[in-house]
Scaffold this motif. Structure first.
Motif, PDB file in Angstrom:
ATOM      1  N   ALA A 393       0.832  -1.207   0.000  1.00 54.07           N
ATOM      2  CA  ALA A 393       0.000   0.000   0.000  1.00 54.07           C
ATOM      3  C   ALA A 393       0.863   1.253   0.000  1.00 54.07           C
ATOM      4  O   ALA A 393       0.494   2.276  -0.588  1.00 54.07           O
ATOM      5  N   ILE A 425      -1.481  -5.307   1.053  1.00 53.24           N
ATOM      6  CA  ILE A 425      -2.927  -5.361   0.792  1.00 53.24           C
ATOM      7  C   ILE A 425      -3.188  -6.345  -0.335  1.00 53.24           C
ATOM      8  O   ILE A 425      -2.367  -6.528  -1.236  1.00 53.24           O
ATOM      9  N   THR A 457      -0.011   4.725   5.987  1.00 52.73           N
ATOM     10  CA  THR A 457      -0.464   3.338   5.859  1.00 52.73           C
ATOM     11  C   THR A 457      -0.007   2.563   7.077  1.00 52.73           C
ATOM     12  O   THR A 457       1.026   2.878   7.684  1.00 52.73           O
ATOM     13  N   THR A 459      -0.789  -1.625   9.213  1.00 47.80           N
ATOM     14  CA  THR A 459      -1.418  -2.934   9.132  1.00 47.80           C
ATOM     15  C   THR A 459      -1.355  -3.635  10.483  1.00 47.80           C
ATOM     16  O   THR A 459      -0.497  -3.305  11.319  1.00 47.80           O
ATOM     17  N   SER A 463      -5.657  -6.939   8.408  1.00 48.80           N
ATOM     18  CA  SER A 463      -6.201  -5.816   7.636  1.00 48.80           C
ATOM     19  C   SER A 463      -5.153  -4.722   7.556  1.00 48.80           C
ATOM     20  O   SER A 463      -4.278  -4.608   8.434  1.00 48.80           O
ATOM     21  N   SER A 464      -5.261  -3.914   6.501  1.00 56.00           N
ATOM     22  CA  SER A 464      -4.374  -2.763   6.330  1.00 56.00           C
ATOM     23  C   SER A 464      -5.221  -1.525   6.109  1.00 56.00           C
ATOM     24  O   SER A 464      -6.357  -1.608   5.615  1.00 56.00           O
ATOM     25  N   LEU A 532      -8.579  -2.396   3.945  1.00 52.07           N
ATOM     26  CA  LEU A 532      -8.481  -3.450   2.937  1.00 52.07           C
ATOM     27  C   LEU A 532      -7.909  -4.709   3.573  1.00 52.07           C
ATOM     28  O   LEU A 532      -7.171  -4.629   4.571  1.00 52.07           O
ATOM     29  N   ALA A 534      -5.338  -7.607   4.259  1.00 53.58           N
ATOM     30  CA  ALA A 534      -3.885  -7.682   4.128  1.00 53.58           C
ATOM     31  C   ALA A 534      -3.432  -9.039   3.616  1.00 53.58           C
ATOM     32  O   ALA A 534      -2.244  -9.215   3.313  1.00 53.58           O
TER      33      ALA A 534
END
Length: 545
Positions: A393, A425, A457, A459, A463-464, A532, A534
């Protein structure tokens, strides 16, 4: 006309019961005393004593025979008056005894039942009888003999005051009962009117109490629930997001959100079976507070918007059809403009005009492309075009910042990417780049001159998140509720675009199995957060590959 003592078919025997109980108590005491005297030694006049006992027994019998509630209340006073005379006979039978203490019973009865007249009457009778007894006994009056009439007077006054206090309390309770009855009648009438109004409207209403239980529902709610199409008569309808395709997680359901204490407006939920017809409800929840300012539950309003959304989709289909027809000639125009601009024989002045025409044609083509993307009937078209893989990402964010930096520098806006961390992601790189470009572009457009756009960004391995935050004017609450609707433009945005960018971005993110969220404060700025996955569908770790 029925007698006053008979109302509503129920006989009032209060006066009879009072006479019976008072006289029965005196008669029991006199009987016990007579029994003791009969089996023991009595120094006084036995005949006179038992004459008084007989009179008390006759008065007691009269209380059981005479219907006191059918005659005037004043006649009841004869019974304690006769008792006073009978006790006087018993006292005369033995002047040195304390038979006079029995006067407490008729004294208490008269003083508490017949008001001030009874109080003064019994006091006068006590004084008169005491004086007669003193004279007839022809003995020296002592303090001990004077104590009995004083005690009787004190008991009479105390009984009278206690009776008046009790009457006042009964009167107050009666008034309160009448008042409560009136309030109850008004409340019932208001409740009935409210029920009639709620049942008359065509939107569903649910009242949830502070304990989470459903307290009130109206007829429209039942009609809406019964009209929701299902796969069969027994299966419950499946809930979908506002796109009508993506299943709605149970935790995001309107009722579940309201039970968690959330307030929201206009959440569109589609209900139906996977292969059958579906119904759209627009649902709003408002929190309630009690007089102490504490949370008192919520009211949930649901409205059938199937026809409205169907009409909007028909409009989108029409717009998509028209836009598709415009795309081909625009592409041809751009091709010929490119050829004309590259022709060395074209004068510079004409080439400048052609450059302007090309830029506007390209802008028109981008608008047409946005309309085509936003006019798809569902997110399935977006999802079908995805080719996701594990990507970084941070690379997407850095590339977007680099591409938009010249535009930001034109307004002295700083693009801060120090918050960018390694965050894998599972996504389509081109589609996510489209989302990030749109968010950063909006952050620049609606920022203040000399402001800052923060990008980051992060994570957690599953999830990120991609964050874009600006220092602009922020977005009002009214605009936030509709910001992701297609063609909606907030404030200054009404002159800056088509109102499709955020709607398209959210569709792309949701097609990836993520979510696009907004946090904004007026005068502070706005923050958009893209969540989003990961890891891929079959991966156990979110490692980059």
């Amino acid at each position: 006309m029925r007698a006053a003592w008979l109302r509503d078919g129920i006989v009032d025997r209060t006066r009879e019961r009072t006479a019976m109980l008072n006289q029965l108590l005196l008669g029991t005491v006199v009987f016990a005393l007579a029994l003791l005297i009969a089996i023991g030694d009595f120094a006084g006049d036995t005949a006179l004593f038992f004459a008084g006992v007989v009179v008390v027994f006759l008065a007691t019998a009269a209380t059981f025979v005479v219907p006191w509630n059918r005659i005037s209340a004043g006649w009841v006073a004869l019974v304690p008056a006769v008792d006073i005379v009978a006790i006087a006979l018993m006292q005369l039978a033995e002047p040195t005894s304390v038979m006079g203490l029995l006067w407490i019973f008729p004294t208490t009865w008269i003083a508490s039942t017949f008001g001030l007249l009874g109080l003064f009457g019994v006091i006068a009778a006590i004084v008169a009888i005491a004086m007669l007894l003193f004279v007839s006994a022809q003995e020296v009056v002592t303090y001990t003999k004077l104590l009995v009439p004083f005690v009787l007077v004190a008991v009479a006054v105390t009984s009278h005051l206690a009776a008046r206090r009790s009457d006042a309390q009964r009167t107050l309770l009666a008034k309160q009962a009448v008042l409560l009855g009136q309030v109850l009648a008004v409340t019932r009438r208001q409740e009935q009117e409210l029920t009639e109004v709620l049942d008359a409207v065509d939107f569903g209403v649910i009242r949830i109490g502070a304990d989470g239980r459903i307290a009130v529902t109206n007829d429209a709610h039942g009609r809406l629930q019964s009209s929701v199409p299902t796969a069969d008569g027994d299966a419950a309808a499946i809930a979908y997001r506002d796109d009508g395709v993506s299943p709605l997680p149970a935790a995001e359901g309107p009722l579940e959100r309201a039970l968690r204490g959330e307030a929201f407006a206009g959440q569109v939920v589609w209900y139906g079976s996977p292969d059958g017809p579906r119904q759209a409800l627009s649902i709003t929840a408002r929190r309630l507070v009690d007089a102490a300012g504490q949370d008192d539950g919520a009211v949930i309003i649901s409205r059938d918007v199937t026809a409205e959304l169907t009409a909007l989709r028909a409009r989108d289909d029409l717009v998509a059809s028209v836009s598709h027809e415009l795309r081909t000639p625009l592409t041809s125009i751009l091709g010929y403009l490119d050829l004309a601009i590259e022709d060395p024989a074209v004068p510079d002045a004409v080439r400048a005009n052609l450059d302007i025409a090309e830029r506007n044609a390209e802008r028109l083509l981008r608008i047409v492309a946005d309309i085509l993307a936003a006019s798809s009937s569902s997110s399935s078209s977006v999802e079908a075009s995805l080719t996701p893989q594990i990507i970084e990402a941070g690379d997407i964010v850095r590339a977007s910042a680099e591409a938009l930096r010249p535009r930001a520098e034109g307004r002295a806006i700083t693009l801060d990417i120090h918050g960018v961390e390694a965050a894998p992601i599972w996504a389509d790189a081109l589609r996510i780049r489209q989302v990030v470009d749109n968010l950063v572009s909006n952050a620049i457009t609606y920022n203040r001159d000399g402001g800052t756009v923060y990008m980051g960004t992060t994570t957690d391995g599953t999830s990120s998140w991609i964050l874009v935050r600006d220092t602009g004017a922020g977005i009002s609450e009214a605009d936030r509720e509709r910001l992701f609707q297609r063609y909606y433009q907030a404030g200054a945005a009404r002159r800056a675009g088509t109102g499709l960018g955020l709607a398209i971005s959210r569709d792309i993110v949701r097609a990836h199995g993520g979510e696009l969220a907004l946090h904004s404060s007026v005068g502070v700025g706005s923050t958009f957060v893209v969540k989003l996955p990961a890891i891929g569908p079959g991966d156990g770790e979110g490692t980059t590959r």
